[in-house]
Design a protein around this motif. Structure first.
Motif, mmCIF file in Angstrom:
data_model
loop_
_atom_site.group_PDB
_atom_site.id
_atom_site.type_symbol
_atom_site.label_atom_id
_atom_site.label_comp_id
_atom_site.label_asym_id
_atom_site.label_seq_id
_atom_site.Cartn_x
_atom_site.Cartn_y
_atom_site.Cartn_z
ATOM 1 N N ASN A 39 14.910 53.103 -86.254
ATOM 2 C CA ASN A 39 15.372 54.503 -86.313
ATOM 3 C C ASN A 39 15.520 54.991 -87.762
ATOM 4 O OD1 ASN A 39 15.550 54.479 -83.490
ATOM 5 N ND2 ASN A 39 17.689 53.795 -83.551
ATOM 6 N N VAL A 40 14.560 54.661 -88.560
ATOM 7 C CA VAL A 40 14.583 55.108 -89.965
ATOM 8 C C VAL A 40 14.274 56.603 -89.992
ATOM 9 C CG1 VAL A 40 13.643 54.779 -92.263
ATOM 10 C CG2 VAL A 40 13.845 52.829 -90.704
ATOM 11 N N THR A 41 15.177 57.376 -90.548
ATOM 12 C CA THR A 41 15.012 58.829 -90.595
ATOM 13 C C THR A 41 15.357 59.343 -91.986
ATOM 14 O OG1 THR A 41 17.284 59.127 -89.803
ATOM 15 C CG2 THR A 41 15.542 59.148 -88.154
ATOM 16 N N ILE A 42 14.886 60.534 -92.264
ATOM 17 C CA ILE A 42 15.172 61.197 -93.536
ATOM 18 C C ILE A 42 15.925 62.488 -93.245
ATOM 19 C CG2 ILE A 42 13.061 62.562 -93.681
ATOM 20 C CD1 ILE A 42 14.523 60.587 -96.601
ATOM 21 N N LYS A 43 16.927 62.802 -94.055
ATOM 22 C CA LYS A 43 17.724 64.012 -93.861
ATOM 23 C C LYS A 43 18.141 64.554 -95.221
ATOM 24 C CE LYS A 43 21.860 61.182 -93.131
ATOM 25 N NZ LYS A 43 22.963 60.843 -92.193
ATOM 26 N N GLU A 44 18.678 65.772 -95.189
ATOM 27 C CA GLU A 44 19.134 66.442 -96.412
ATOM 28 C C GLU A 44 18.039 66.445 -97.481
ATOM 29 O OE1 GLU A 44 22.903 64.977 -97.761
ATOM 30 O OE2 GLU A 44 23.697 64.764 -95.726
ATOM 31 N N VAL A 45 16.843 66.774 -97.046
ATOM 32 C CA VAL A 45 15.704 66.778 -97.966
ATOM 33 C C VAL A 45 15.788 68.009 -98.863
ATOM 34 C CG1 VAL A 45 13.207 66.748 -98.169
ATOM 35 C CG2 VAL A 45 14.307 65.554 -96.271
ATOM 36 N N LYS A 46 15.820 67.793 -100.159
ATOM 37 C CA LYS A 46 15.826 68.860 -101.152
ATOM 38 C C LYS A 46 14.660 68.662 -102.110
ATOM 39 C CE LYS A 46 20.853 69.205 -100.834
ATOM 40 N NZ LYS A 46 22.147 69.133 -101.573
ATOM 41 N N ALA A 47 14.556 69.542 -103.076
ATOM 42 C CA ALA A 47 13.424 69.464 -103.998
ATOM 43 C C ALA A 47 13.443 68.177 -104.813
ATOM 44 C CB ALA A 47 13.425 70.674 -104.918
ATOM 45 N N ASN A 48 14.636 67.684 -105.159
ATOM 46 C CA ASN A 48 14.728 66.514 -106.038
ATOM 47 C C ASN A 48 15.521 65.356 -105.443
ATOM 48 O OD1 ASN A 48 15.169 69.157 -108.180
ATOM 49 N ND2 ASN A 48 13.405 67.818 -108.457
ATOM 50 N N SER A 49 15.889 65.445 -104.176
ATOM 51 C CA SER A 49 16.671 64.363 -103.584
ATOM 52 C C SER A 49 16.522 64.383 -102.062
ATOM 53 C CB SER A 49 18.159 64.493 -103.956
ATOM 54 O OG SER A 49 18.703 65.687 -103.412
ATOM 55 N N ALA A 50 16.921 63.270 -101.451
ATOM 56 C CA ALA A 50 16.909 63.149 -99.998
ATOM 57 C C ALA A 50 17.795 61.960 -99.628
ATOM 58 C CB ALA A 50 15.495 62.958 -99.459
ATOM 59 N N VAL A 51 18.089 61.829 -98.351
ATOM 60 C CA VAL A 51 18.911 60.721 -97.863
ATOM 61 C C VAL A 51 18.165 60.043 -96.725
ATOM 62 C CG1 VAL A 51 21.084 60.042 -96.779
ATOM 63 C CG2 VAL A 51 21.069 61.858 -98.509
ATOM 64 N N VAL A 52 17.964 58.737 -96.852
ATOM 65 C CA VAL A 52 17.319 57.959 -95.798
ATOM 66 C C VAL A 52 18.393 57.172 -95.059
ATOM 67 C CG1 VAL A 52 16.838 56.034 -97.382
ATOM 68 C CG2 VAL A 52 15.539 56.269 -95.261
ATOM 69 N N SER A 53 18.293 57.128 -93.732
ATOM 70 C CA SER A 53 19.255 56.398 -92.913
ATOM 71 C C SER A 53 18.507 55.547 -91.902
ATOM 72 C CB SER A 53 20.216 57.368 -92.205
ATOM 73 O OG SER A 53 19.506 58.235 -91.336
ATOM 74 N N TRP A 54 19.208 54.546 -91.357
ATOM 75 C CA TRP A 54 18.560 53.618 -90.426
ATOM 76 C C TRP A 54 19.627 52.937 -89.573
ATOM 77 C CZ3 TRP A 54 19.143 53.072 -95.618
ATOM 78 C CH2 TRP A 54 19.957 52.040 -96.066
ATOM 79 N N ASP A 55 19.155 52.189 -88.580
ATOM 80 C CA ASP A 55 20.031 51.386 -87.722
ATOM 81 C C ASP A 55 19.599 49.933 -87.804
ATOM 82 O OD1 ASP A 55 21.518 53.571 -86.819
ATOM 83 O OD2 ASP A 55 20.066 54.021 -85.244
ATOM 84 N N ILE A 56 20.574 49.050 -87.535
ATOM 85 C CA ILE A 56 20.323 47.615 -87.567
ATOM 86 C C ILE A 56 20.386 47.077 -86.134
ATOM 87 C CG2 ILE A 56 21.134 45.389 -88.426
ATOM 88 C CD1 ILE A 56 19.971 47.217 -90.555
ATOM 89 N N PRO A 57 19.408 46.274 -85.706
ATOM 90 C CA PRO A 57 19.486 45.670 -84.376
ATOM 91 C C PRO A 57 20.773 44.860 -84.218
ATOM 92 C CG PRO A 57 17.281 45.394 -85.280
ATOM 93 C CD PRO A 57 18.125 45.960 -86.379
ATOM 94 N N GLU A 58 21.337 44.951 -83.044
ATOM 95 C CA GLU A 58 22.628 44.304 -82.793
ATOM 96 C C GLU A 58 22.507 42.793 -82.955
ATOM 97 O OE1 GLU A 58 26.062 44.179 -79.280
ATOM 98 O OE2 GLU A 58 24.216 45.337 -79.015
ATOM 99 N N GLY A 59 23.481 42.225 -83.645
ATOM 100 C CA GLY A 59 23.534 40.773 -83.808
ATOM 101 C C GLY A 59 22.932 40.250 -85.093
ATOM 102 N N ASP A 60 22.224 41.090 -85.843
ATOM 103 C CA ASP A 60 21.625 40.626 -87.094
ATOM 104 C C ASP A 60 22.702 40.477 -88.172
ATOM 105 O OD1 ASP A 60 19.190 40.575 -85.948
ATOM 106 O OD2 ASP A 60 18.376 42.343 -86.970
ATOM 107 N N PRO A 61 22.754 39.303 -88.844
ATOM 108 C CA PRO A 61 23.768 39.076 -89.892
ATOM 109 C C PRO A 61 23.376 39.735 -91.211
ATOM 110 C CG PRO A 61 22.404 37.137 -89.676
ATOM 111 C CD PRO A 61 21.904 38.114 -88.634
ATOM 112 N N VAL A 62 23.438 41.044 -91.263
ATOM 113 C CA VAL A 62 22.956 41.791 -92.421
ATOM 114 C C VAL A 62 24.067 41.931 -93.455
ATOM 115 C CG1 VAL A 62 22.049 44.009 -93.201
ATOM 116 C CG2 VAL A 62 21.277 43.041 -91.034
ATOM 117 N N ILE A 63 23.727 41.697 -94.718
ATOM 118 C CA ILE A 63 24.705 41.846 -95.799
ATOM 119 C C ILE A 63 24.270 42.899 -96.821
ATOM 120 C CG2 ILE A 63 25.487 39.465 -95.585
ATOM 121 C CD1 ILE A 63 23.806 38.862 -98.120
ATOM 122 N N GLY A 64 23.112 43.508 -96.599
ATOM 123 C CA GLY A 64 22.644 44.511 -97.550
ATOM 124 C C GLY A 64 21.316 45.097 -97.114
ATOM 125 N N PHE A 65 20.697 45.853 -97.996
ATOM 126 C CA PHE A 65 19.427 46.492 -97.672
ATOM 127 C C PHE A 65 18.559 46.578 -98.921
ATOM 128 C CE2 PHE A 65 22.219 49.902 -99.035
ATOM 129 C CZ PHE A 65 21.424 50.619 -99.923
#
Length: 212
Positions: A39-65
């Motif tokens: 579910n990688v998506t992009i939002k708040e897209v402006k001329a010089n910036s944007a924000v990318v967001s995503w989801d992590i599958p349940e159970g994955d031992p994630v400590i960063g990106f």
């Protein structure tokens, strides 16, 4: 590296900067059980910036990106990595207006990194379009504020009118009760006055006549 022979193979570790080697190794060491972000998506897209967001599958031992950002048809990459965090979004900055970008996201665990996510493509707008959209939002908020003020004023007027009507009705009812209570007394007074003002009769039954 295995295909390079001779002295070039021995000199290769010295030619590659240490930070580049670490980034390359971190991208190539995949954790066996770690799934790529979804579910990688992009939002708040402006001329010089944007924000990318995503989801992590349940159970994955994630400590960063880790995020790789690339202009379309350009080989140069921007690599963003952050550990010891549970955030699921990241701001992209220093973008160029009217430019196409491709973004990949990876999860990081103690055992390595996940495969790359599906590529996310987006395009930055013109600076003028961003300013116009911002101005439109500001005007909309101003209109909403004015509408709210108007509605509040209308409600106040309605409440005042209702209170005035309630006062008029109460006053009318009070006056009506007073008039209703005074009706028997008025009837008695009228009867008394009519009896006093009636013409007296002669004992013989004839009317008294004055002589001229």
């Amino acid at each position: 590296v295995s295909q390079i022979s001779g002295e070039y193979k021995e000199l290769l570790p010295c030619l590659i900067p240490q930070k580049v080697k670490q980034a390359f190794v971190s991208l190539c060491v995949f954790a066996d059980s770690l799934s790529p972000p979804v579910n990688v998506t992009i939002k708040e897209v402006k001329a010089n910036s944007a924000v990318v967001s995503w989801d992590i599958p349940e159970g994955d031992p994630v400590i960063g990106f880790a995020i790789t950002q690339q202009k379309k048809d350009v080989r140069m990459l921007r690599f963003i990595q952050e550990v010891n965090t549970t955030t699921r979004s990241c701001a992209l900055w220093d973008l160029e207006e009217e430019t196409d970008y491709i973004v990949h996201v990876q999860s990081i665990s103690m055992s390595g990194t996940s495969p790359l996510s599906e590529p996310l493509r987006f395009r930055t707008p013109k600076e003028a379009e961003t300013q116009a959209s911002k101005s439109k939002d500001e005007v909309t908020m101003e209109e909403v504020g004015q509408t709210t003020q108007l509605r509040a004023g209308e409600l106040i007027i309605i409440v005042v009118v209702l209170i005035m009507w309630a006062g008029v009705i109460a006053l009318f009812c009070r006056q009506y009760d007073i008039i209703k209570d005074n009706e028997p007394n008025n009837n008695k007074d009228k009867a008394k006055n009519s009896s006093e003002c009636s013409t007296p009769e002669h004992p013989t039954g004839g009317l008294l006549r004055s002589k001229v």
